[in-house]
Design an enzyme around this catalytic site. Structure first.
Site, PDB file in Angstrom:
ATOM      1  N   GLY A 169     107.845  79.484 169.000  1.00 48.30           N
ATOM      2  CA  GLY A 169     108.358  78.160 168.653  1.00 48.30           C
ATOM      3  C   GLY A 169     109.716  78.273 168.000  1.00 48.30           C
ATOM      4  O   GLY A 169     110.030  79.294 167.382  1.00 48.30           O
TER       5      GLY A 169
ATOM      6  N   GLN B  82     117.154  76.010 163.460  1.00 44.46           N
ATOM      7  CA  GLN B  82     117.154  77.479 163.407  1.00 44.46           C
ATOM      8  C   GLN B  82     118.319  78.083 164.192  1.00 44.46           C
ATOM      9  O   GLN B  82     118.650  79.250 164.006  1.00 44.46           O
ATOM     10  CB  GLN B  82     115.821  78.048 163.909  1.00 44.46           C
ATOM     11  CG  GLN B  82     114.655  77.722 162.968  1.00 44.46           C
ATOM     12  CD  GLN B  82     113.365  78.299 163.499  1.00 44.46           C
ATOM     13  OE1 GLN B  82     112.701  77.682 164.311  1.00 44.46           O
ATOM     14  NE2 GLN B  82     113.004  79.500 163.055  1.00 44.46           N
TER      15      GLN B  82
ATOM     16  N   CYS C 117     107.818  83.558 161.430  1.00 47.45           N
ATOM     17  CA  CYS C 117     108.923  82.651 161.743  1.00 47.45           C
ATOM     18  C   CYS C 117     110.145  83.485 162.100  1.00 47.45           C
ATOM     19  O   CYS C 117     110.438  84.478 161.426  1.00 47.45           O
ATOM     20  CB  CYS C 117     109.225  81.782 160.524  1.00 47.45           C
ATOM     21  SG  CYS C 117     110.563  80.616 160.791  1.00 47.45           S
ATOM     22  N   LEU C 118     110.859  83.080 163.151  1.00 45.27           N
ATOM     23  CA  LEU C 118     112.043  83.836 163.564  1.00 45.27           C
ATOM     24  C   LEU C 118     113.128  83.815 162.484  1.00 45.27           C
ATOM     25  O   LEU C 118     113.991  84.689 162.473  1.00 45.27           O
ATOM     26  CB  LEU C 118     112.595  83.280 164.884  1.00 45.27           C
ATOM     27  CG  LEU C 118     111.649  83.459 166.090  1.00 45.27           C
ATOM     28  CD1 LEU C 118     112.216  82.784 167.319  1.00 45.27           C
ATOM     29  CD2 LEU C 118     111.390  84.939 166.360  1.00 45.27           C
TER      30      LEU C 118
ATOM     31  N   HIS D 289     104.264  73.710 161.902  1.00 42.91           N
ATOM     32  CA  HIS D 289     105.230  74.690 161.383  1.00 42.91           C
ATOM     33  C   HIS D 289     106.651  74.290 161.806  1.00 42.91           C
ATOM     34  O   HIS D 289     107.571  74.254 160.988  1.00 42.91           O
ATOM     35  CB  HIS D 289     104.850  76.080 161.916  1.00 42.91           C
ATOM     36  CG  HIS D 289     105.859  77.156 161.651  1.00 42.91           C
ATOM     37  ND1 HIS D 289     105.559  78.305 160.942  1.00 42.91           N
ATOM     38  CD2 HIS D 289     107.170  77.290 162.014  1.00 42.91           C
ATOM     39  CE1 HIS D 289     106.642  79.061 160.875  1.00 42.91           C
ATOM     40  NE2 HIS D 289     107.624  78.487 161.527  1.00 42.91           N
ATOM     41  N   GLU D 290     106.806  73.966 163.103  1.00 41.84           N
ATOM     42  CA  GLU D 290     108.145  73.615 163.612  1.00 41.84           C
ATOM     43  C   GLU D 290     108.624  72.303 163.010  1.00 41.84           C
ATOM     44  O   GLU D 290     109.815  72.149 162.707  1.00 41.84           O
ATOM     45  CB  GLU D 290     108.140  73.534 165.139  1.00 41.84           C
ATOM     46  CG  GLU D 290     107.752  74.812 165.869  1.00 41.84           C
ATOM     47  CD  GLU D 290     108.487  76.042 165.393  1.00 41.84           C
ATOM     48  OE1 GLU D 290     109.645  75.921 164.962  1.00 41.84           O
ATOM     49  OE2 GLU D 290     107.893  77.134 165.423  1.00 41.84           O
TER      50      GLU D 290
ATOM     51  N   HIS E 107     110.324  72.617 159.751  1.00 48.44           N
ATOM     52  CA  HIS E 107     111.747  73.005 159.828  1.00 48.44           C
ATOM     53  C   HIS E 107     112.645  71.766 159.838  1.00 48.44           C
ATOM     54  O   HIS E 107     113.763  71.800 159.312  1.00 48.44           O
ATOM     55  CB  HIS E 107     112.025  73.804 161.102  1.00 48.44           C
ATOM     56  CG  HIS E 107     111.638  75.255 161.025  1.00 48.44           C
ATOM     57  ND1 HIS E 107     112.248  76.141 160.171  1.00 48.44           N
ATOM     58  CD2 HIS E 107     110.720  75.979 161.716  1.00 48.44           C
ATOM     59  CE1 HIS E 107     111.711  77.351 160.337  1.00 48.44           C
ATOM     60  NE2 HIS E 107     110.778  77.277 161.267  1.00 48.44           N
TER      61      HIS E 107
HETATM   62 NI    NI Z   1     109.649  78.911 161.929  1.00 50.56          NI
END
Ligand code: NI
Length: 188
Positions: free
Chosen positions: A46, A51, A113-114, A155-156, A159
């Site tokens: 995701g 991000q 998370c990236l 989660h996304e 952000h």
């Molecule tokens: Ni994330």
């Protein structure tokens, strides 16, 4: 399609509150294409637009990134044996997503998370949720999500409010995690 740079903690841009998408144009489609390329390259399941430094309410998710080496799966449900194709890409785009009905019941997943590379921690979230969102053309959809998909979209969506999964941890745990990340970066 271009791979864009992924922002990592403690980049202050990750704390931005993202704005709604109002123009469903070619620029949005390019952003989405680039987000998929970036997410598959990372690899991750995701990615939110912020991000890659774009403060818009856009998410991409794919819980089943292609595995070219996967063997077809033999499966036995329903009383007869049959074969499934190996996992195939299932790209999903959510523009301006809203959660309508979060479940009372919680589910716990070990999240990563990236933007917080190589760190994983258990987070509790509503186990299912009903989501309203738009696609890249601007059409509105509603959908009930469960399992990993429910966790991933929440989660996304965090952000979009400038919240990272580590913000759900206790202060002590978060400090430990950030210290570990620091160590990993120095070692790299
Ligand atoms: Ni994330």
């Amino acid at each position: 399609m271009a791979i864009r740079e992924i922002l990592e903690v403690p980049d202050p841009r990750l704390k931005t509150i993202s704005s709604p998408v109002v123009k469903f144009d070619d620029e949005l489609k390019t952003l989405v294409d680039d987000m998929f390329a970036t997410m598959y390259d990372a690899p991750g399941i995701g990615l939110a637009a912020i991000q890659v430094g774009v403060p818009l309410r856009v998410l991409v998710i794919d819980l089943q990134p292609d595995d070219p080496d996967a063997e077809p799966e033999v499966c036995n449900h329903g009383g007869h044996q049959h074969t499934h194709q190996p996992t195939l890409k299932q790209p999903r785009v959510f523009v301006n997503p809203e959660i309508l009905e979060p479940a009372q019941q919680l589910a716990t997943y070990s999240e990563g998370c990236l933007s917080v590379p190589d760190i994983y921690a258990d987070v509790d979230r509503p186990a299912t949720c009903r989501v309203r969102y738009q696609d890249v053309e601007g059409a509105v959809h509603e959908e009930d999500l469960g399992g990993l998909m429910a966790t991933c979209i929440q989660h996304e969506m965090d952000h979009l409010e400038g919240i990272l999964f580590i913000d759900h941890l206790s202060r002590l745990k978060r400090q430990m995690v950030l210290k570990k990340l620091d160590k990993l970066r120095k070692a790299a």
